[in-house]
Design an enzyme around this catalytic site. Structure first.
Site, PDB file in Angstrom:
ATOM      1  N   HIS A  65      10.155   2.617  -8.137  1.00  0.00           N
ATOM      2  CA  HIS A  65       9.289   1.463  -8.372  1.00  0.00           C
ATOM      3  C   HIS A  65       9.769   0.707  -9.613  1.00  0.00           C
ATOM      4  CE1 HIS A  65       4.991   0.029  -7.336  1.00  0.00           C
ATOM      5  NE2 HIS A  65       5.576  -0.910  -8.060  1.00  0.00           N
ATOM      6  N   GLU A 111       8.894  -2.776  -2.637  1.00  0.00           N
ATOM      7  CA  GLU A 111       9.061  -4.192  -2.324  1.00  0.00           C
ATOM      8  C   GLU A 111      10.489  -4.571  -1.932  1.00  0.00           C
ATOM      9  OE1 GLU A 111       7.255  -6.631  -5.333  1.00  0.00           O
ATOM     10  OE2 GLU A 111       5.248  -6.042  -4.694  1.00  0.00           O
ATOM     11  N   GLU A 227       0.737  -2.756   0.137  1.00  0.00           N
ATOM     12  CA  GLU A 227       0.144  -3.498  -0.979  1.00  0.00           C
ATOM     13  C   GLU A 227      -0.395  -4.822  -0.466  1.00  0.00           C
ATOM     14  OE1 GLU A 227       2.297  -4.327  -4.571  1.00  0.00           O
ATOM     15  OE2 GLU A 227       3.094  -2.290  -4.731  1.00  0.00           O
ATOM     16  N   GLU A 283       0.995  -4.969 -15.423  1.00  0.00           N
ATOM     17  CA  GLU A 283       1.651  -5.777 -14.400  1.00  0.00           C
ATOM     18  C   GLU A 283       2.969  -6.369 -14.903  1.00  0.00           C
ATOM     19  OE1 GLU A 283       1.111  -6.412 -11.238  1.00  0.00           O
ATOM     20  OE2 GLU A 283      -0.632  -5.108 -11.075  1.00  0.00           O
ATOM     21  N   TRP A 284       3.928  -5.487 -15.198  1.00  0.00           N
ATOM     22  CA  TRP A 284       5.285  -5.898 -15.544  1.00  0.00           C
ATOM     23  C   TRP A 284       5.302  -6.948 -16.643  1.00  0.00           C
ATOM     24  CZ3 TRP A 284       8.034  -2.128 -13.845  1.00  0.00           C
ATOM     25  CH2 TRP A 284       7.641  -1.467 -12.686  1.00  0.00           C
TER      26      TRP A 284
END
Length: 323
Positions: A65, A111, A227, A283-284
């Site tokens: 991830h 993703e 997701e 969140e990144w």
């Protein structure tokens, strides 16, 4: 861990997707030798999986991830080098050996962006024609015939992370590039989330599911929505949390409704739906600003207090309908 499992049980969740951190198990990125293993990290996931099992919650585990061990980036530029293949394989062997008896559902990479990754696995064994036209051999290594055969049919389900939709036009004015270049557009009428890139477009979700079904045959390879969700930005503070998030309930109602239409009217074989996310999280590049959670996280408190939002209670009721 116990609190998060308790929240999942209160929701009535029967499955939970999470990711294992490569660096947490092997900080150097090298997992072939036991001396490079981090026992505390390995034990952490054993404990978490034991708690999930005791709660009757099925784990869906993502192997990578986006958290590549820094040492591998420093050594050979990480995923830009073919050397990553052996190190990733050693990491995966360790994960399977440790946790394979309790995890049935594995996701390789988070993703993977659709056609670029999906065509080799679910369709032809090779990249889409548009990709082959766009990138030369010095940038994109071509698959051998043997690799194409290995690629094709190597997945048991189609894992889909999806949030938003764009209208796309050919980037070349004369229309001759045939999908090699394009321009994305959004509509002013679409509700915008806290994340600037995210617009709520339910009908686009249905069209995407129908496209995947038509192109990759979801009868043979079922679709797992791994997701889907929507974010807020600046709504509420840790001292005054935003718990009445009707707009998020509206989003889930519309998206899940369109998913049901894709199943019942279009014949898409969707077997799993996972909302992102259980709780507000990091969140990144957006840090803790964008909140996707069904559960509010108080980032200013020492133990990260959590509170159920209205969307969590809605989702809990919804889960019971489909069980």
């Amino acid at each position: 861990m116990e609190r998060h499992i308790s929240n999942l049980k209160q929701l009535g969740a029967k499955e939970y997707r999470f990711s294992i951190s490569w660096a947490r198990l092997c900080p150097t990125g090298k997992c072939a030798d036991a001396k490079d293993h981090e026992k505390r990290g390995i034990d952490h996931y054993h404990s978490f999986l034991d708690l999930l099992h005791a709660a009757g919650i099925e784990p869906f585990v993502t192997l990578f991830h986006w958290d590549l061990p820094q040492a591998l980036q420093d050594e050979y530029n990480g995923w830009e080098s073919a050397k990553i293949v052996d190190d990733f394989a050693d990491y995966v062997r360790l994960v399977f050996r440790e946790y394979g008896d309790r995890v049935k559902n594995w996701i390789t990479l988070n993703e993977a962006e659709l056609g670029f990754w999906a065509d080799p696995i679910y369709l032809t064994g090779d990249y889409p024609e548009s990709i082959l036209k766009r990138y030369n051999d010095s940038i994109l290594q071509r698959f051998t015939d043997e690799q194409k055969q290995q690629n094709k049919g190597s997945a048991d389900f189609f894992g889909l992370n999806t949030y938003t939709t764009q209208l796309v036009t050919d980037g070349d004015k004369d229309g001759k590039n045939k999908g090699v270049d394009w321009t994305g557009h959004t509509c002013p009428q679409w509700p915008q989330a806290g994340s600037e890139w995210l617009f709520s477009v339910p009908w686009g979700f249905r069209r995407l599911l129908k496209y995947i079904d038509n192109r990759y045959d979801s009868t043979a390879v079922p679709i797992f929505v791994t997701e889907n969700g929507i974010s807020s930005t600046g709504n509420g503070t840790d001292s005054k949390p935003e718990l009445n998030d009707q707009w998020r309930i509206d989003h889930f109602t519309s998206y899940i409704g369109q998913m049901r239409r894709a199943i019942e009217e279009d014949g898409a074989n969707v077997q799993v739906y996972t909302a992102w996310s259980l709780m507000d999280n990091f969140e990144w590049s957006d840090g803790y600003r964008d909140r996707f959670g069904l559960i509010w996280t108080d980032f200013s408190s020492e133990n990260r207090t959590t509170l159920f939002k209205q969307s969590a209670r809605f989702y809990s009721d919804l889960i019971q309908v489909f069980l």
